[in-house]
Write an enzyme that holds these catalytic residues in place. Structure first.
Site, mmCIF file in Angstrom:
data_model
loop_
_atom_site.group_PDB
_atom_site.id
_atom_site.type_symbol
_atom_site.label_atom_id
_atom_site.label_comp_id
_atom_site.label_asym_id
_atom_site.label_seq_id
_atom_site.Cartn_x
_atom_site.Cartn_y
_atom_site.Cartn_z
ATOM 1 N N ASP A 7 0.835 -1.204 0.000
ATOM 2 C CA ASP A 7 0.000 0.000 0.000
ATOM 3 C C ASP A 7 0.877 1.265 0.000
ATOM 4 O O ASP A 7 0.656 2.184 -0.791
ATOM 5 C CB ASP A 7 -0.906 -0.056 1.251
ATOM 6 C CG ASP A 7 -1.745 1.181 1.429
ATOM 7 O OD1 ASP A 7 -2.776 1.292 0.734
ATOM 8 O OD2 ASP A 7 -1.380 2.048 2.250
ATOM 9 N N LYS A 29 1.408 4.276 -2.999
ATOM 10 C CA LYS A 29 1.246 5.705 -2.725
ATOM 11 C C LYS A 29 2.512 6.497 -3.049
ATOM 12 O O LYS A 29 2.443 7.560 -3.647
ATOM 13 C CB LYS A 29 0.861 5.907 -1.256
ATOM 14 C CG LYS A 29 -0.548 5.401 -0.933
ATOM 15 C CD LYS A 29 -0.757 5.324 0.564
ATOM 16 C CE LYS A 29 -2.151 4.872 0.928
ATOM 17 N NZ LYS A 29 -2.272 4.526 2.355
#
Ligand SMILES: NC(=O)c1ccc[n+]([C@@H]2O[C@H](COP(=O)([O-])OP(=O)(O)OC[C@H]3O[C@@H](n4cnc5c(N)ncnc54)[C@H](OP(=O)(O)O)[C@@H]3O)[C@@H](O)[C@H]2O)c1
Length: 423
Positions: free
Chosen positions: A193, A197
């Site tokens: 994750d 990003k």
């Protein structure tokens, strides 16, 4: 303002938050909402179930819908749905970092051809405004460095390990019970994750396409209670850091891994599920933005913010906002982890004999590594000792070579952990 018709794809944590916030805007009509399971109970007051469909392509092909809000997540079938919507001339607002990190280039290319925009403030750090600021008010800057805590779940686990002296497994279990971690936590705890990003954020910050496949990624699953304790004794907190920097030779260093962060550093003070982004640019200097990186309402703040910017702009012109076009023309020259320079924390299990520290010193010296601190952590029942080393700035490949050499020595039983250090 003319009335804007939107379709929402996904009606979970973020989708319901967005829907509730949109009730305050009479100039925006939600025409349809796509979900996976039409039978699921939706706990929303006065909700008209007729808005729901289980066929997202119905929304992508609806000629009356101007903007698609995509908050379903994943790449399949989301990519095909958005491609169809863009080809039908619809603008997109999305919170889907995985899709953008993996398929962003393709989507932005089609969007460019179709003269529509893709806005994605919510995809990086949930409620913290960072995408739009980088693209608008910070555009006078040459951004050279980002260091950030971009994943709330791992920051929560590491905070609890530190505060309550918990093992990784116990802290994860607590986080799952409290809803901070998913049943399958892999995406968070293995750093995927955060990598999605930082690939998005470094692409727009450095104006070069940063490839997700070339980002070095390491999660927090190997961090032990002993690492947290040793780090604290040495004046550090352990954090999962997503970082990106432009090197003097123009190459780009982007990675995600746990780091020992000096207690005085602002990122060391960011606890629980909070996110924080430190950005260095010229002429602005150092900026730090801290806030909720996830959650229904903070994420809805960013999604609806994007939508309102789009709505106001569409009133005047049908041309895309210049600041919302993503530059993917130039490919970043990303370096391998072995080429990076860092300070290191090395936790070594060694025989309790007088020569062990000398061997560590000799092997480090041979590999161009200067030691700044070395600490022995008592003797265990098996007559081995835990030795913790903090190095001065050294090349990663030299450190990896030294670790291999150390393991060949009879005195060294194991390298328990290797972490990088931020002062
Ligand atoms: N949660 C956060 O705090 C947060 C923060 C920032 C960004 N994001 C991003 O926002 C997105 C959504 O996250 P979330 O937490 O809201 O997820 P979620 O709670 O799991 O909700 C996903 C929703 O998408 C629907 N859905 C799944 N597949 C679909 C399909 N093929 N067609 C139509 N609908 C489909 C599901 O339908 P059913 O309801 O019928 O199952 C559900 O309503 C993800 O990309 C995530 O990374 C989330």
């Amino acid at each position: 303002m003319k009335k804007l018709k939107v379709g929402i794809i996904g009606f979970g944590t973020v989708g319901t938050g967005v829907f509730k916030v949109l009730q305050n805007y009479k100039e925006i009509t939600v025409k349809k909402i796509a979900v996976k399971n039409l039978n699921k109970k939706r706990n929303i007051e006065n909700f008209d179930e007729k808005l729901l469909t289980n066929n997202a392509f119905e929304i992508a092909n609806d000629p009356e819908i101007d903007v698609i809000i995509e908050v379903a997540g994943g790449v399949n079938p989301t990519f095909d749905i958005l491609k169809t919507a863009i080809n039908n001339g619809k603008h997109i607002v999305t919170a889907n970092k995985e899709l953008l990190a993996k398929k962003g280039s393709e989507l932005f290319q089609i969007a460019k051809e179709k003269n529509v925009v893709i806005l994605y403030e919510a995809a990086v750090a949930g409620g913290i405004p960072i995408i739009m600021p980088v693209k608008t008010i910070l555009c006078a800057n040459k951004i050279s460095k980002i260091a950030a805590i971009l994943n709330g779940t791992t920051n929560y686990i590491l905070t609890k390990m530190h505060e309550q002296n918990l093992s990784y497994e116990t802290a994860l279990k607590q986080a799952q019970e409290l809803g901070y971690a998913e049943t399958d936590p892999t995406g968070d705890v293995e750093g995927f994750d955060a990598a999605y990003k930082i690939s998005i954020l470094s692409t727009i910050s450095f104006n070069k396409k940063v490839s997700i496949d070339k980002i070095y990624r390491e999660g927090i699953t190997k961090i032990t209670a002993q690492d947290i304790k040793s780090a604290a004794e040495l004046g550090y907190r352990i954090k999962l850091i997503a970082m990106g920097q432009v090197l003097e030779n123009g190459k780009i260093d982007v990675r995600v891994h746990p780091m020992l962060v000096a207690k005085k550093h602002l990122l060391a003070k960011v606890n629980n599920a909070t996110n924080s982004i430190m950005l260095t640019g010229y002429p602005v200097g150092d900026l730090i933005l801290t806030g909720p990186g996830a959650g229904s309402e903070p994420t809805a703040s960013s999604v609806v913010g994007d939508l309102l910017v789009l709505a106001s702009e569409l009133e005047y012109s049908n041309a895309p906002l210049p600041q919302s076009i993503c530059h993917h023309d130039e490919i970043a020259d990303q370096i391998e982890i072995g080429e990076t320079f860092n300070e290191y924390y090395i936790s070594i299990n060694a025989s309790n004999n007088p020569g062990a520290i000398g061997i560590i010193g000799t092997i480090c010296g041979k590999n161009n590594i200067n030691i700044s601190t070395i600490m022995q952590k008592g003797v265990k029942d098996d007559n081995t000792a835990e030795i913790v080393v903090i190095t001065e700035k050294s090349k990663e490949s030299d450190v990896q070579n030294a670790l291999k050499e150390l393991l060949q020595s009879d005195s060294i039983k194991n390298i328990d952990n290797l972490l990088r250090v931020m002062n």
